[in-house]
Design a protein around this motif. Structure first.
Motif, PDB file in Angstrom:
ATOM      1  N   ASP A 106       0.822  -1.206   0.000  1.00 19.27           N
ATOM      2  CA  ASP A 106       0.000   0.000   0.000  1.00 19.27           C
ATOM      3  C   ASP A 106       0.858   1.260   0.000  1.00 19.27           C
ATOM      4  O   ASP A 106       0.536   2.242  -0.677  1.00 19.27           O
ATOM      5  CB  ASP A 106      -0.953  -0.014   1.191  1.00 19.27           C
ATOM      6  CG  ASP A 106      -2.012  -1.107   1.078  1.00 19.27           C
ATOM      7  OD1 ASP A 106      -2.212  -1.619  -0.045  1.00 19.27           O
ATOM      8  OD2 ASP A 106      -2.623  -1.439   2.117  1.00 19.27           O
ATOM      9  N   ILE A 107       1.949   1.236   0.755  1.00 17.27           N
ATOM     10  CA  ILE A 107       2.859   2.389   0.780  1.00 17.27           C
ATOM     11  C   ILE A 107       3.464   2.608  -0.606  1.00 17.27           C
ATOM     12  O   ILE A 107       3.543   3.746  -1.089  1.00 17.27           O
ATOM     13  CB  ILE A 107       3.968   2.184   1.835  1.00 17.27           C
ATOM     14  CG1 ILE A 107       3.371   2.276   3.232  1.00 17.27           C
ATOM     15  CG2 ILE A 107       5.090   3.197   1.659  1.00 17.27           C
ATOM     16  CD1 ILE A 107       4.320   1.867   4.343  1.00 17.27           C
ATOM     17  N   LYS A 126       2.181   1.745  -3.506  1.00 17.01           N
ATOM     18  CA  LYS A 126       1.126   2.230  -4.401  1.00 17.01           C
ATOM     19  C   LYS A 126       0.933   3.730  -4.227  1.00 17.01           C
ATOM     20  O   LYS A 126       0.814   4.478  -5.202  1.00 17.01           O
ATOM     21  CB  LYS A 126      -0.200   1.516  -4.115  1.00 17.01           C
ATOM     22  CG  LYS A 126      -0.353   0.180  -4.760  1.00 17.01           C
ATOM     23  CD  LYS A 126      -1.757  -0.345  -4.485  1.00 17.01           C
ATOM     24  CE  LYS A 126      -1.991  -1.700  -5.064  1.00 17.01           C
ATOM     25  NZ  LYS A 126      -3.353  -2.180  -4.772  1.00 17.01           N
ATOM     26  N   LYS A 127       0.905   4.178  -2.966  1.00 16.99           N
ATOM     27  CA  LYS A 127       0.714   5.613  -2.693  1.00 16.99           C
ATOM     28  C   LYS A 127       1.899   6.424  -3.203  1.00 16.99           C
ATOM     29  O   LYS A 127       1.727   7.511  -3.759  1.00 16.99           O
ATOM     30  CB  LYS A 127       0.510   5.840  -1.198  1.00 16.99           C
ATOM     31  CG  LYS A 127      -0.818   5.327  -0.701  1.00 16.99           C
ATOM     32  CD  LYS A 127      -0.949   5.513   0.790  1.00 16.99           C
ATOM     33  CE  LYS A 127      -2.259   4.911   1.287  1.00 16.99           C
ATOM     34  NZ  LYS A 127      -2.387   5.025   2.745  1.00 16.99           N
ATOM     35  N   ALA A 128       3.100   5.880  -3.029  1.00 19.55           N
ATOM     36  CA  ALA A 128       4.289   6.589  -3.505  1.00 19.55           C
ATOM     37  C   ALA A 128       4.284   6.677  -5.029  1.00 19.55           C
ATOM     38  O   ALA A 128       4.613   7.730  -5.603  1.00 19.55           O
ATOM     39  CB  ALA A 128       5.549   5.876  -3.021  1.00 19.55           C
ATOM     40  N   ALA A 181       1.663   6.703  -7.005  1.00 20.91           N
ATOM     41  CA  ALA A 181       0.627   7.660  -7.391  1.00 20.91           C
ATOM     42  C   ALA A 181       1.102   9.086  -7.147  1.00 20.91           C
ATOM     43  O   ALA A 181       0.851   9.985  -7.958  1.00 20.91           O
ATOM     44  CB  ALA A 181      -0.653   7.386  -6.610  1.00 20.91           C
ATOM     45  N   PHE A 182       1.801   9.316  -6.048  1.00 23.06           N
ATOM     46  CA  PHE A 182       2.321  10.647  -5.728  1.00 23.06           C
ATOM     47  C   PHE A 182       3.316  11.107  -6.783  1.00 23.06           C
ATOM     48  O   PHE A 182       3.236  12.227  -7.293  1.00 23.06           O
ATOM     49  CB  PHE A 182       2.986  10.628  -4.347  1.00 23.06           C
ATOM     50  CG  PHE A 182       3.644  11.926  -3.983  1.00 23.06           C
ATOM     51  CD1 PHE A 182       2.889  13.011  -3.583  1.00 23.06           C
ATOM     52  CD2 PHE A 182       5.023  12.067  -4.074  1.00 23.06           C
ATOM     53  CE1 PHE A 182       3.499  14.210  -3.258  1.00 23.06           C
ATOM     54  CE2 PHE A 182       5.645  13.251  -3.755  1.00 23.06           C
ATOM     55  CZ  PHE A 182       4.870  14.347  -3.339  1.00 23.06           C
ATOM     56  N   ARG A 188       1.651  11.925 -10.189  1.00 25.10           N
ATOM     57  CA  ARG A 188       0.991  13.232 -10.202  1.00 25.10           C
ATOM     58  C   ARG A 188       2.026  14.352 -10.322  1.00 25.10           C
ATOM     59  O   ARG A 188       1.803  15.331 -11.006  1.00 25.10           O
ATOM     60  CB  ARG A 188       0.184  13.437  -8.919  1.00 25.10           C
ATOM     61  CG  ARG A 188      -1.241  12.955  -9.032  1.00 25.10           C
ATOM     62  CD  ARG A 188      -2.056  13.330  -7.833  1.00 25.10           C
ATOM     63  NE  ARG A 188      -1.784  12.329  -6.802  1.00 25.10           N
ATOM     64  CZ  ARG A 188      -1.649  12.588  -5.510  1.00 25.10           C
ATOM     65  NH1 ARG A 188      -1.749  13.812  -5.052  1.00 25.10           N
ATOM     66  NH2 ARG A 188      -1.398  11.622  -4.657  1.00 25.10           N
TER      67      ARG A 188
END
Length: 96
Positions: A82-83, A85-87, A89-90, A93
């Motif tokens: 999950d970490i 995936k968030k990284a 996506a960040f 962007r």
């Protein structure tokens, strides 16, 4: 009605009563005021793994301990995923 708890020693002696002393399962159950299925389960557990049968409170069998360790590892790996995936996506962007 509360659930009765039996010590490891009681279970071992109940199994020995049938296996070593030759008392029938039905008679032993009447004498000890147990359900026949309970005594038969104790006998099966004692036959499968005599050293690790009837572990008691707080002590897990090897299989249960392994399952608990694997569940803990799965939770850790999901958190790491999950970490990441968030990284991803960040940074996706930020690049646009």
């Amino acid at each position: 009605m509360t659930r009765r708890k039996f010590s490891r020693e009681f279970k071992i002696e109940a199994v020995k009563l049938v296996t070593e002393r030759g008392v029938s399962v039905a008679q032993a159950c009447r004498d000890l005021e147990l359900a026949e299925s309970v005594l038969r389960r104790w006998m099966r557990e004692a036959a499968e793994a005599p050293a690790s049968s009837f572990p008691g409170n707080g002590q897990q069998r090897a299989k249960l301990a392994e399952i608990a360790a694997l569940k803990k590892e799965v939770a850790k790996l999901k958190a790491e995923r999950d970490i990441l995936k968030k990284a991803a996506a960040f940074f996706a962007r930020e690049a646009t």
